[in-house]
Scaffold this active site. Sequence first.
Site, PDB file in Angstrom:
ATOM      1  N   GLY A   1       6.577  -6.521   0.449  1.00 40.07           N
ATOM      2  CA  GLY A   1       5.624  -6.164   1.785  1.00 40.07           C
ATOM      3  C   GLY A   1       6.228  -6.869   2.940  1.00 40.07           C
ATOM      4  O   GLY A   1       7.504  -6.528   3.064  1.00 40.07           O
ATOM      5  N   SER A   2       5.551  -7.593   3.808  1.00 40.58           N
ATOM      6  CA  SER A   2       5.901  -8.032   5.506  1.00 40.58           C
ATOM      7  C   SER A   2       7.175  -8.745   5.627  1.00 40.58           C
ATOM      8  O   SER A   2       6.618  -9.783   4.313  1.00 40.58           O
ATOM      9  CB  SER A   2       4.893  -7.526   6.230  1.00 40.58           C
ATOM     10  OG  SER A   2       3.839  -9.036   5.833  1.00 40.58           O
TER      11      SER A   2
ATOM     12  N   CYS B   1      10.014   1.286   2.995  1.00 38.84           N
ATOM     13  CA  CYS B   1      11.089   0.131   3.697  1.00 38.84           C
ATOM     14  C   CYS B   1      12.855   1.020   3.373  1.00 38.84           C
ATOM     15  O   CYS B   1      13.117  -0.188   4.211  1.00 38.84           O
ATOM     16  CB  CYS B   1      10.655  -0.767   1.925  1.00 38.84           C
ATOM     17  SG  CYS B   1       8.709  -1.417   2.130  1.00 38.84           S
TER      18      CYS B   1
ATOM     19  N   TRP C   1       0.816  -1.098  -0.070  1.00 38.18           N
ATOM     20  CA  TRP C   1      -0.036  -0.391  -0.196  1.00 38.18           C
ATOM     21  C   TRP C   1       1.023   1.734  -0.160  1.00 38.18           C
ATOM     22  O   TRP C   1      -0.039   2.546  -0.718  1.00 38.18           O
ATOM     23  CB  TRP C   1      -1.273   0.343   1.256  1.00 38.18           C
ATOM     24  CG  TRP C   1      -0.454  -0.164   2.539  1.00 38.18           C
ATOM     25  CD1 TRP C   1      -0.049  -1.607   2.952  1.00 38.18           C
ATOM     26  CD2 TRP C   1       0.556   0.212   3.117  1.00 38.18           C
ATOM     27  NE1 TRP C   1       0.477  -1.208   4.058  1.00 38.18           N
ATOM     28  CE2 TRP C   1       1.095   0.453   4.325  1.00 38.18           C
ATOM     29  CE3 TRP C   1       0.949   2.378   3.530  1.00 38.18           C
ATOM     30  CZ2 TRP C   1       2.220   0.417   5.396  1.00 38.18           C
ATOM     31  CZ3 TRP C   1       1.257   2.742   4.233  1.00 38.18           C
ATOM     32  CH2 TRP C   1       2.229   1.468   4.759  1.00 38.18           C
ATOM     33  N   ASN C   2       1.977   1.445   0.053  1.00 35.30           N
ATOM     34  CA  ASN C   2       2.769   2.685   0.838  1.00 35.30           C
ATOM     35  C   ASN C   2       2.936   2.971  -0.413  1.00 35.30           C
ATOM     36  O   ASN C   2       3.325   4.364  -0.937  1.00 35.30           O
ATOM     37  CB  ASN C   2       4.079   2.469   1.602  1.00 35.30           C
ATOM     38  CG  ASN C   2       5.397   1.059   1.286  1.00 35.30           C
ATOM     39  OD1 ASN C   2       4.688  -0.093  -0.115  1.00 35.30           O
ATOM     40  ND2 ASN C   2       6.354   0.951   1.023  1.00 35.30           N
TER      41      ASN C   2
ATOM     42  N   GLU D   1      11.426  -3.571  12.700  1.00 34.32           N
ATOM     43  CA  GLU D   1      11.504  -2.299  11.645  1.00 34.32           C
ATOM     44  C   GLU D   1      10.404  -1.042  12.552  1.00 34.32           C
ATOM     45  O   GLU D   1       9.155  -1.642  12.502  1.00 34.32           O
ATOM     46  CB  GLU D   1      11.620  -2.620  10.301  1.00 34.32           C
ATOM     47  CG  GLU D   1      10.301  -1.862   8.970  1.00 34.32           C
ATOM     48  CD  GLU D   1      10.559  -1.726   8.198  1.00 34.32           C
ATOM     49  OE1 GLU D   1      10.472  -0.793   7.139  1.00 34.32           O
ATOM     50  OE2 GLU D   1       9.461  -3.437   8.190  1.00 34.32           O
TER      51      GLU D   1
ATOM     52  N   LYS E   1      -2.307  -8.280  -7.804  1.00 34.57           N
ATOM     53  CA  LYS E   1      -3.118  -8.368  -6.854  1.00 34.57           C
ATOM     54  C   LYS E   1      -2.564  -7.060  -6.128  1.00 34.57           C
ATOM     55  O   LYS E   1      -1.378  -6.835  -5.506  1.00 34.57           O
ATOM     56  CB  LYS E   1      -2.470  -9.544  -5.700  1.00 34.57           C
ATOM     57  CG  LYS E   1      -3.790  -9.365  -5.005  1.00 34.57           C
ATOM     58  CD  LYS E   1      -2.781 -10.469  -3.354  1.00 34.57           C
ATOM     59  CE  LYS E   1      -4.276 -10.406  -2.161  1.00 34.57           C
ATOM     60  NZ  LYS E   1      -3.954  -8.724  -2.090  1.00 34.57           N
TER      61      LYS E   1
ATOM     62  N   GLU F   1      10.743  -7.997  -1.792  1.00 33.80           N
ATOM     63  CA  GLU F   1      11.549  -7.285  -1.249  1.00 33.80           C
ATOM     64  C   GLU F   1      10.235  -6.937   0.034  1.00 33.80           C
ATOM     65  O   GLU F   1       9.402  -6.801  -0.025  1.00 33.80           O
ATOM     66  CB  GLU F   1      10.856  -5.741  -1.958  1.00 33.80           C
ATOM     67  CG  GLU F   1      11.710  -4.331  -1.513  1.00 33.80           C
ATOM     68  CD  GLU F   1      11.029  -3.754  -1.061  1.00 33.80           C
ATOM     69  OE1 GLU F   1      11.626  -3.818   0.267  1.00 33.80           O
ATOM     70  OE2 GLU F   1      10.485  -3.310  -1.854  1.00 33.80           O
ATOM     71  N   LEU F   2      11.085  -6.986   0.951  1.00 29.49           N
ATOM     72  CA  LEU F   2      10.324  -7.077   2.318  1.00 29.49           C
ATOM     73  C   LEU F   2      10.902  -5.966   2.900  1.00 29.49           C
ATOM     74  O   LEU F   2      10.802  -5.296   3.011  1.00 29.49           O
ATOM     75  CB  LEU F   2      10.357  -8.338   3.251  1.00 29.49           C
ATOM     76  CG  LEU F   2      10.215  -9.323   2.282  1.00 29.49           C
ATOM     77  CD1 LEU F   2      10.846 -11.002   3.392  1.00 29.49           C
ATOM     78  CD2 LEU F   2       9.161  -9.672   1.790  1.00 29.49           C
TER      79      LEU F   2
END
Length: 447
Positions: A210-211, A266, A134-135, A351, A158, A232-233
């Site tokens: 995401g997470s 991130c 979402w960011n 984080e 998605k 990419e977390l």
Amino acid sequence: MTEYAVRNPATGELVETVPTATDADIAAAIDAAAAAYSSWGRKTTVAERAALVRRVAELHRERSAELSATMVEEMGKPLADAEGEVDFSAAIYEFYADNAERFLADEPIELGEGEGTAVIRRAPVGALLGIMPWNFPVYQIARFAGPNLVTGNTILLKPAPQCPRSAAMQEQIFRDAGFPEGAYTTVYATNDQVADIIADPRVQGVSLTGSERAGAAVAEIAGRHLKKVVLELGGSDPFIVLSSDDLDATVDAAVFARMDNAGQVCNGGKRFIVVDVLYDDFVAKFTEKLLAASEGSPLSSVTAADTLEKQVAQAVDGGAQLTSAGERKGAFFPSGVLSGLTTDNPAYHQELFGPVAMVFRVADEAEAVEIANDTPYGLGSYVFSTDPDQAQRVADQIEAGMVFVNGVGLDAAELPFGGIKRSGFGRELGRYGMEEFVNKKLIRVAG
């Protein structure tokens, strides 16, 4: 059931809901993506696909105002940041349109013995699933869709549950640019449906931003079905200050690194590691400017603010000192600085996704590197030093996918983006971003 809905974080107002996909919707989307790969992705030229991607860039710029306003309403992004995100996304599409033929050109291999020729020919692999956060609801899609569409892969996208409107707007851009049915399709899928998509043999890979939890779950499913994954977390990026000939400018860079996108980046600077001789002056100036920057945009949701509030409370309970700009109000979270964190503090290895910074005093370069690397993450990092040799030496020792020396906000379409450790694996952007979902086919011809 996953709810796709626009809920304005500034007001709490439920603006719009979007129906979650049915199983029939998902099946039709996969069918269309597979058909488009066979009829379009494998049969068009790179130049033809690049022309479509270039039109996507043009349409992003033409529709910037609408896209930007939507991001503000969906996740509270500051308007200037939203406008900059759309422009950067257009630049990414242009970069791949400009360079695709060169990046995808045949690569001759010099034979060690024997006659004939050998060449690596790059080709698409098929339908891909992108799971987006979402960011950065426009930029993240550009990083994934741009290189893969110009390669000839097709996209099932998605979006984040809170960003359905911007997702629909971008799907319309691809349609209006001239991409055929099935080349790019938004799927408002549940977690169970995501697992079904990954399992489908026609889907050849997955990219997730995401997470950690989401990344681990997707990687497990993909591994079970032998699918390539790019992850990419999270990140808890160190911002190391070893020397400065303009401390105010260094502080301004640090504040930007922490406050960009309301602290929800991130690879934003999160742990500020300052050598002893500069620590007191730096922290005083940094705290003043960070707290002054508190007013403005909310976090992406009340839930995001709840999470950050809990982390900060645990840090204080664990012995850290908090200097804060004020009180939390709904999704609005005040900026703050945490100091005095020890290795046993709950926040030390976490984080913090929001406008709260951690500061650390170190004796020297060696201790700075030690603290910088004492994290489960390894996404980005920042090194500030007036000594070029020292900066290079420290950069070489940092355990991260990216190191930025004496500068912030230096991301560019041509620069690869990605991390190591629990920040994930694989790369996006640049030439390396185009290499992730490509069949590097060897063609060897005897003499």
